[in-house]
Motif scaffolding. Structure first.
Motif, PDB file in Angstrom:
ATOM      1  N   TYR A  56     -13.229   0.379   3.019  1.00  0.00           N
ATOM      2  CA  TYR A  56     -12.432   1.551   2.642  1.00  0.00           C
ATOM      3  C   TYR A  56     -11.902   2.221   3.907  1.00  0.00           C
ATOM      4  O   TYR A  56     -12.594   2.306   4.904  1.00  0.00           O
ATOM      5  N   SER A  57     -10.737   2.729   3.966  1.00  0.00           N
ATOM      6  CA  SER A  57      -9.711   2.760   2.929  1.00  0.00           C
ATOM      7  C   SER A  57      -8.524   1.931   3.392  1.00  0.00           C
ATOM      8  O   SER A  57      -8.235   1.908   4.598  1.00  0.00           O
ATOM      9  N   ILE A  58      -7.806   1.360   2.464  1.00  0.00           N
ATOM     10  CA  ILE A  58      -6.622   0.589   2.865  1.00  0.00           C
ATOM     11  C   ILE A  58      -5.614   1.485   3.581  1.00  0.00           C
ATOM     12  O   ILE A  58      -4.871   1.044   4.455  1.00  0.00           O
ATOM     13  N   HIS A  59      -5.640   2.777   3.245  1.00  0.00           N
ATOM     14  CA  HIS A  59      -4.647   3.691   3.834  1.00  0.00           C
ATOM     15  C   HIS A  59      -4.981   4.099   5.264  1.00  0.00           C
ATOM     16  O   HIS A  59      -4.213   4.795   5.894  1.00  0.00           O
ATOM     17  N   PRO A  82      -0.239   3.137  -3.895  1.00  0.00           N
ATOM     18  CA  PRO A  82      -1.459   3.495  -3.159  1.00  0.00           C
ATOM     19  C   PRO A  82      -2.757   3.318  -3.946  1.00  0.00           C
ATOM     20  O   PRO A  82      -3.769   2.918  -3.361  1.00  0.00           O
ATOM     21  N   HIS A  83      -2.724   3.605  -5.241  1.00  0.00           N
ATOM     22  CA  HIS A  83      -3.970   3.513  -6.018  1.00  0.00           C
ATOM     23  C   HIS A  83      -4.336   2.064  -6.294  1.00  0.00           C
ATOM     24  O   HIS A  83      -5.462   1.638  -6.062  1.00  0.00           O
ATOM     25  N   LEU A  84      -3.355   1.317  -6.787  1.00  0.00           N
ATOM     26  CA  LEU A  84      -3.585  -0.095  -7.115  1.00  0.00           C
ATOM     27  C   LEU A  84      -4.100  -0.865  -5.899  1.00  0.00           C
ATOM     28  O   LEU A  84      -5.063  -1.620  -5.987  1.00  0.00           O
ATOM     29  N   ASN A 123     -10.536  -2.889  -2.207  1.00  0.00           N
ATOM     30  CA  ASN A 123     -11.972  -2.725  -2.413  1.00  0.00           C
ATOM     31  C   ASN A 123     -12.567  -3.955  -3.100  1.00  0.00           C
ATOM     32  O   ASN A 123     -13.588  -4.496  -2.691  1.00  0.00           O
ATOM     33  N   ALA A 128       0.790  -1.243   0.000  1.00  0.00           N
ATOM     34  CA  ALA A 128       0.000   0.000   0.000  1.00  0.00           C
ATOM     35  C   ALA A 128       0.823   1.296   0.000  1.00  0.00           C
ATOM     36  O   ALA A 128       0.519   2.209  -0.774  1.00  0.00           O
ATOM     37  N   GLU A 145      -5.539   0.276  -3.189  1.00  0.00           N
ATOM     38  CA  GLU A 145      -6.878   0.724  -2.759  1.00  0.00           C
ATOM     39  C   GLU A 145      -7.946   0.021  -3.595  1.00  0.00           C
ATOM     40  O   GLU A 145      -8.951  -0.463  -3.071  1.00  0.00           O
ATOM     41  N   GLU A 146      -7.693  -0.065  -4.891  1.00  0.00           N
ATOM     42  CA  GLU A 146      -8.643  -0.721  -5.796  1.00  0.00           C
ATOM     43  C   GLU A 146      -8.785  -2.209  -5.448  1.00  0.00           C
ATOM     44  O   GLU A 146      -9.898  -2.732  -5.343  1.00  0.00           O
TER      45      GLU A 146
END
Lengths: 175, 608
Positions: free
Chosen positions: A109-112, A95-97, A103, A91, A99-100
């Protein structure tokens, strides 16, 4: 493997279905060990800003997960757990990959906003590998094929590979 | 069949979601440990490049890691928006620096957002806006009232192309302007300085900073500390009131080896000490020197040049009379601008002596020396010879004995000098924060009262370079009333060096919207010091050095309670440290940057 191709493989590793065939306790033991070892290594590498070795650890772990996926030797539960650890470890860097994929694998939400995974020291502990009847050529080849070793060598020129029987393989590269 | 990985699509989607949910906005939280991840804010040049990426990617990866480990992470971003390049670009594009800068900021902000980084955009600072530079001016007043700002006439580096004064740090290579590579010349101007030299010793102290050795060495060299003695040579010259000239030497033990004496060509006594028969030659030489850059002047191995003034000084220790020369390798700004030349033990003095056939006398014997003439200057230690009653002493003992004699007789004293000069903060340019000072014929120098800040930069000034401050020609700006006597007065028309703006921005991030103060003390107390600082290595001296000075001064003014902004624990990560193990061809950038979606742009691909 290029990082771009690797991320595509991560994508299909996580988004395609896992089927458990024959659950093998020995294989599950190894699976747990390698999962916790990956957490331990990635944590230590990030703490010291060693991004290249961190990436090597993640690649090594995902390659291993791909093999397990083919054989289906661990339970669906263990598999799911390992995939979520893997996404958490990736992560900060993707970060984008992540998170997707977080999901898509049904996590909230959210992995972060998740906690960093903890590892079990006992499970992460390395078992000693005995290379009793290995030849010099085999030992060198084995050493050079390790992802973590490759991360250090990268595209540098190998100047010397020193082999001390039953002890050490020392790799010298030109900087 | 599962949908394929499409970086662009998912990046966009999640960036919008994160922004809508404000997930990277932070506040003070006493229940969680804090982590302040700072990245050097970019200069508003228009586009982000891969160098920015080097500085930003590791800090973002690390900030995310720390968040997941339970830290309350402050990861702000802003823009270093004043400065020469904006003004020059604005001139060549025929657009106002404000418009040019704000347009660039918009573009860069969009690029930064496309990284999907954890920046808390609520905390953005932009140094060229009055809400920020009001406080940069406020800090100037604080320094002024603390006796750390003063006005002086001084020779300054002058770039004929940019038509501005440059700080020593902005003169690069063989004496060229950092911005436009034009050879730098010298000029005398009345300027504002910050007394950074007062903090030389403190700035040398890196003992509590766990920084890369390389940064420490660069900073140490910048301070350039020398220990030695200041010695007065006696002067007896008709029509000159002054009875002594002081020199600084790191080797008082070589005093008996002085065979001539050199002044910087700019030394104020030169014209008075020049005898009529040498005047023509000396004048010609001085004119020639003016065309030389400082770098050329001090370059090792350069053929020595000089001129004899026709007069003499007396060495107080040996009683010997020696001739006075001028030579360009003696700089007016280092030490006293005068040198006692000891050709036997200083390489450049020896070159000079050979060139002009001046005597060479060995006074420090290397080990095993048998009296033969030395072929090259011997700068080491040894036994004193040809040194009167001091002969036979070791050079270390001699150092002490000569210093004791100087102090006893009142001829000199032990002294420490620094290469570091005071920080010249005046810039004869438009695009900067105006220096908040008013000149009144009756009251003299009057600082602008705090309640009158900001001194607004007038938008309508003609900012084309003329060699003088553009604000000088803006009557509505210049003409004001004296805050003391209400009589007519004029404003200072120079603006501040942009390193002023970047010396405190990390404080402002903690309370970026506060209108009543430069920073909220309790928030600074919570967030500072910085835990991780990433940026370009080109800032290892100037920015880091000035920011350290700022904080030390603020500590002495009791405005903060710590004396290093980036402390023992600050992880300094400057980009040259990354280079050895980063393979640029393998760098990864987000899809919208033409990459493949991984923010950790730093690693090389493991297996090709």
């Amino acid at each position: 493997m290029g990082v771009s191709r690797w991320l595509n493989r991560v994508w299909s590793l996580v988004t395609t279905h896992y089927t458990s065939h024959v659950v093998d306790p020995e294989a599950e033991k190894e699976f747990l060990h390698l999962t916790h070892k990956a957490i331990k290594e990635v944590t230590a590498d990030l703490e010291r800003f060693h991004f290249n070795t961190m990436l090597a650890s993640l690649m090594e772990f995902s390659n291993y997960l791909s093999k397990v996926k083919e054989s289906g030797v661990v339970s669906g539960f263990l598999w799911g757990e390992a995939i979520s650890y893997f996404l958490l470890l990736l992560a900060p860097s993707a970060p984008h990959l992540t998170e997707e994929l977080w999901n898509r694998t049904g996590h909230p939400y959210s992995i972060h906003n998740q906690s960093w995974p903890e590892y079990d020291e006992e499970l992460a502990k390395e078992e000693e590998i005995t290379l009793a009847s290995i030849s010099e050529v085999e030992a060198k080849e084995l050493a050079l094929s390790q992802e973590r070793v490759k991360a250090y060598i990268d595209d540098k020129k190998l100047t010397r590979v020193i082999y001390v029987p039953k002890r050490v393989v020392n790799i010298v590269v030109a900087s | 069949m599962a949908q394929k990985y499409n970086p662009r699509e998912i990046e966009n989607k999640w960036q919008q979601r994160w922004a809508a949910d404000h997930i990277y906005e932070v506040g003070e939280d006493s229940n969680r440990p804090k982590f302040y991840a700072l990245t050097m804010f970019p200069y508003t040049s228009g586009d982000l490049h891969i160098g920015h990426w080097y500085a930003m990617a590791p800090s973002d990866v690390y900030a995310r890691f720390k968040r997941m480990r339970g830290y309350n992470v402050l990861h702000p971003m802003g823009f270093d928006a004043f400065g020469l390049p904006a003004e020059n670009a604005a001139i060549s594009h025929g657009i106002h620096p404000y418009d040019w800068t704000m347009r660039n900021i918009e573009n860069m902000r969009r690029q930064l957002k496309s990284m999907g980084a954890t920046y808390d955009w609520n905390r953005e600072v932009i140094t060229c806006l009055p809400g920020y530079y009001k406080w940069t001016q406020w800090f100037f007043l604080k320094f002024y009232h603390a006796g750390l700002a003063y006005r002086a006439k001084a020779p300054v580096n002058w770039c004929p192309r940019c038509q501005t004064v440059l700080a020593n740090e902005q003169v690069v290579g063989e004496g060229f302007c950092e911005r436009c590579s034009t050879p730098v010349t010298k000029r005398e101007l009345e300027q504002w300085f910050f007394r950074i030299t007062k903090y030389a010793e403190e700035l040398l102290d890196h003992s509590r900073l766990d920084w890369p050795e390389r940064i420490k060495i660069m900073q140490k060299n910048w301070v350039g500390k020398s220990e030695g003695a200041e010695i007065s040579f006696w002067l007896e010259h008709e029509g000159v009131e002054q009875k002594e000239i002081r020199v600084f030497t790191t080797r008082p033990d070589t005093i008996f080896g002085v065979t001539f004496f050199i002044l910087a060509p700019e030394h104020p006594l030169v014209s008075k000490l020049t005898t009529p028969e040498h005047k023509a030659e000396v004048d010609e030489y001085i004119v020639w020197c003016r065309r030389q850059t400082e770098y050329e002047r001090v370059a090792l191995g350069r053929e020595k040049t000089g001129a004899f003034l026709g007069s003499y000084v007396v060495n107080p220790v040996s009683g010997e009379s020696v001739p006075i020369w001028i030579a360009d390798y003696v700089l007016p700004t280092y030490g006293t601008g005068a040198v006692m030349a000891v050709p036997a033990h200083d390489e450049r003095d020896l070159e000079f002596a050979k060139k002009f056939k001046l005597p060479v006398r060995t006074v420090i014997a290397p080990h095993g020396w048998t009296g033969e003439e030395l072929t090259e200057a011997y700068a080491g230690t040894g036994t004193m010879v040809n040194s009167g009653k001091f002969s036979g002493l070791s050079s270390e003992q001699g150092y002490e004995a000569i210093c004791a004699l100087l102090e006893e007789k009142g001829w000199g004293k032990q002294k420490v000098i620094y290469r570091l000069r005071d920080w010249l903060i005046s810039r004869q340019r438009y695009w900067g924060a105006p220096i908040p000072i008013i000149y009144c014929d009756k009251c003299g120098i009057v600082p602008v009262p705090e309640e009158d800040l900001p001194v607004m930069l007038p938008p309508n000034a003609e900012f084309k370079p003329t060699g003088e401050s553009p604000l000088k020609y803006c009557q509505s700006f210049v003409n004001t009333t004296c805050p003391k006597c209400s009589g007519p007065a004029q404003r200072e028309t120079d603006t501040m060096d942009t390193f002023m703006c970047s010396s405190w921005y990390f404080l402002r991030y903690t309370s970026p919207k506060t209108r009543s103060t430069s920073f909220n003390a309790s928030k600074v107390k919570y967030w500072l010091p910085v835990d991780l600082y990433t940026g370009g290595a080109e800032h290892a001296v100037m920015h880091l050095f000035y920011a350290r000075f700022f904080i030390k001064a603020l500590k002495d003014m009791r405005l903060v309670d710590f004396d290093e902004p980036f402390t023992p624990l600050t992880n300094m990560w400057l980009s040259w440290e990354l280079m050895p193990f980063v393979d640029i061809s393998c760098l990864l950038v987000p899809g919208s940057w033409g990459g493949n979606g991984m923010i950790g742009a730093l690693w090389a691909s493991a297996a090709g």
